[in-house]
Write an enzyme that holds these catalytic residues in place. Sequence first.
Site, PDB file in Angstrom:
ATOM      1  N   ARG A 148      26.225  60.254  84.796  1.00  0.00           N
ATOM      2  CA  ARG A 148      26.304  58.850  84.405  1.00  0.00           C
ATOM      3  C   ARG A 148      27.756  58.409  84.267  1.00  0.00           C
ATOM      4  O   ARG A 148      28.070  57.519  83.485  1.00  0.00           O
ATOM      5  CB  ARG A 148      25.560  58.608  83.096  1.00  0.00           C
ATOM      6  CG  ARG A 148      26.082  59.424  81.923  1.00  0.00           C
ATOM      7  CD  ARG A 148      25.473  58.949  80.630  1.00  0.00           C
ATOM      8  NE  ARG A 148      25.961  59.728  79.505  1.00  0.00           N
ATOM      9  CZ  ARG A 148      25.847  59.346  78.243  1.00  0.00           C
ATOM     10  NH1 ARG A 148      25.287  58.196  77.953  1.00  0.00           N
ATOM     11  NH2 ARG A 148      26.296  60.108  77.268  1.00  0.00           N
ATOM     12  N   LYS A 168      32.089  55.607  81.931  1.00  0.00           N
ATOM     13  CA  LYS A 168      30.965  56.384  81.418  1.00  0.00           C
ATOM     14  C   LYS A 168      29.809  55.435  81.122  1.00  0.00           C
ATOM     15  O   LYS A 168      29.947  54.521  80.311  1.00  0.00           O
ATOM     16  CB  LYS A 168      31.395  57.117  80.147  1.00  0.00           C
ATOM     17  CG  LYS A 168      30.379  58.089  79.582  1.00  0.00           C
ATOM     18  CD  LYS A 168      30.988  58.855  78.418  1.00  0.00           C
ATOM     19  CE  LYS A 168      29.989  59.821  77.810  1.00  0.00           C
ATOM     20  NZ  LYS A 168      30.584  60.569  76.667  1.00  0.00           N
ATOM     21  N   GLY A 200      21.473  57.120  84.321  1.00  0.00           N
ATOM     22  CA  GLY A 200      22.902  56.949  84.562  1.00  0.00           C
ATOM     23  C   GLY A 200      23.584  55.944  83.651  1.00  0.00           C
ATOM     24  O   GLY A 200      24.780  55.692  83.804  1.00  0.00           O
ATOM     25  N   ARG A 207      36.984  55.926  79.813  1.00  0.00           N
ATOM     26  CA  ARG A 207      37.613  57.095  79.205  1.00  0.00           C
ATOM     27  C   ARG A 207      38.887  57.465  79.974  1.00  0.00           C
ATOM     28  O   ARG A 207      38.913  57.453  81.197  1.00  0.00           O
ATOM     29  CB  ARG A 207      36.651  58.287  79.202  1.00  0.00           C
ATOM     30  CG  ARG A 207      37.230  59.528  78.555  1.00  0.00           C
ATOM     31  CD  ARG A 207      36.155  60.494  78.116  1.00  0.00           C
ATOM     32  NE  ARG A 207      35.368  61.030  79.209  1.00  0.00           N
ATOM     33  CZ  ARG A 207      34.255  61.758  79.033  1.00  0.00           C
ATOM     34  NH1 ARG A 207      33.802  61.992  77.816  1.00  0.00           N
ATOM     35  NH2 ARG A 207      33.588  62.217  80.069  1.00  0.00           N
ATOM     36  N   ASP A 212      30.744  73.109  79.963  1.00  0.00           N
ATOM     37  CA  ASP A 212      31.103  71.909  80.722  1.00  0.00           C
ATOM     38  C   ASP A 212      31.810  70.874  79.846  1.00  0.00           C
ATOM     39  O   ASP A 212      32.300  69.865  80.366  1.00  0.00           O
ATOM     40  CB  ASP A 212      29.859  71.279  81.368  1.00  0.00           C
ATOM     41  CG  ASP A 212      28.775  70.959  80.353  1.00  0.00           C
ATOM     42  OD1 ASP A 212      28.212  71.898  79.786  1.00  0.00           O
ATOM     43  OD2 ASP A 212      28.499  69.765  80.127  1.00  0.00           O
ATOM     44  N   ASN A 213      31.879  71.133  78.551  1.00  0.00           N
ATOM     45  CA  ASN A 213      32.575  70.226  77.631  1.00  0.00           C
ATOM     46  C   ASN A 213      33.906  70.796  77.151  1.00  0.00           C
ATOM     47  O   ASN A 213      34.473  70.303  76.177  1.00  0.00           O
ATOM     48  CB  ASN A 213      31.698  69.912  76.418  1.00  0.00           C
ATOM     49  CG  ASN A 213      30.495  69.067  76.784  1.00  0.00           C
ATOM     50  OD1 ASN A 213      30.500  68.401  77.808  1.00  0.00           O
ATOM     51  ND2 ASN A 213      29.465  69.116  75.969  1.00  0.00           N
TER      52      ASN A 213
END
Length: 491
Positions: free
Chosen positions: A100, A120, A133, A183, A259-260
Amino acid sequence: MTHNQNTNVHDETGWNFDNSYRRLPDAFFAEVEPIPVPHPEDVTFNRTLAESLGLNPDKLAGMEGAATFAGNYLPLGAEPIAQAYAGHQFGNFTMLGDGRAVLLGEQITPDGRRVDIQLKGSGRTPFSRGGDGRAALGPMIREHIISEAMHALNIPTSRSLSVVTTGEGVQREIEFPGAVLTRVASSHLRFGTFQYAAKWGGYDNLKALANYAIERHYPEAADEDNPYLALLEKVIKTQADTVAKWQLTGFIHGVMNTDNMTLSGETIDYGPCAFMNTYDPATVFSSIDVQGRYAYGNQPYITGWNLARFAETLIPLINDDQEKAVELLQEKMKLFSERYQQNWLDGMRAKLGLFDTEEGDEALVEELLTAMEKTHVDFTNTFRALTYGTFLETSCGRELNDWHDKWQSRLKREGRSEEDVRRRMETANPAVIPRNHRVEEALEAAVSKSDYTVMEKLLDALSDPYDHTKEYGSYTEPPESEQGYQTFCGT
């Protein structure tokens, strides 16, 4: 509404894109454009950040900016993509990607920095896996508040340039107002990006990604005998620095999947994050962390575990002999616990006004934390009370009083002036943090009433957390109770 491809209504906006990630092999991304929304409207716009990026805030603060930050118009030079990556989510490995989010491109700032500009909540991508998304307004405002608070607390973090509403609803448990957050990050290179390359990309793609990461974030590693081992060392150090700062401020990320975790060391992906009030290492707020895997006290260990998963991806690049490669990586991994522990202890010394090092300092800190846990005191306000000499007035329990005597003796051995001690403590102990109940008040006013003044007042209070002369009022007060309080991912 249609996109205005690579043109802007005003040339003076200030976009200056150079999109290096797109020059990686095609396997690392999918070309995708943001999906236009019906009625974009500005919620909040970070003028100071915009100026530092070389953007013209006057050109982006109105309707044109809202349309751009909603994805209805592409800035000059934008080449939107969704990035591919994988990750261990709560210990389980899976294929992921930007489901998304769309990376518009990389802005080159006036001082030569390269930063990602990402939307985002801008619609479905090839990685959406059945999701819509889109993003709801509440979680986007939460990320805006927390990421800007983290920046003010001097913790490495992504930033929030803008939040806009979309004029359409998104369906979660119920329907919420839709929103898009812009972001800004040093990059979106994740541990999971390397996991994706190692699993599905092949040797050449993995090497291309590693070379790119070195060039973008740690160019000095290229001159080392083994650049990829040097890359791991750099990432270990940045992550140790970052998680130590989390622990020193009581920040709980809530979803420390691989993944973060970023190669830059920046904190990213503010989903079910929160700040701890009552000190307890077992504190968990995230509704999806039912086992407490990412509890406050576990964060250093999980960071080490995540770093080990990143290190595994580098094995083919480290040495042709796999056993030798593993041996080299394991030796390098020892740096993490040493670096983290040193950073954390140095930070605790600063919080206690200590300048010098003594062998018993760690025991002194641990004794304080144990007493704080037993007496259920507020983490932030306890250190604030120590800073201003009101600790004995507010503390309860013999353990804390006994500890206070030991701390005073430790301070006297250094022979520093009270003013020097106080100044050191003021720079290490914030007066205000994003208290969960205050964040929730801001979200409730925004989502239910389209009232953004509560958010703006909170942002103002959080903008100078170490300014102890500022009148923060009720923003320093913990909630009456947080029993049952949970945070949610918002996806």
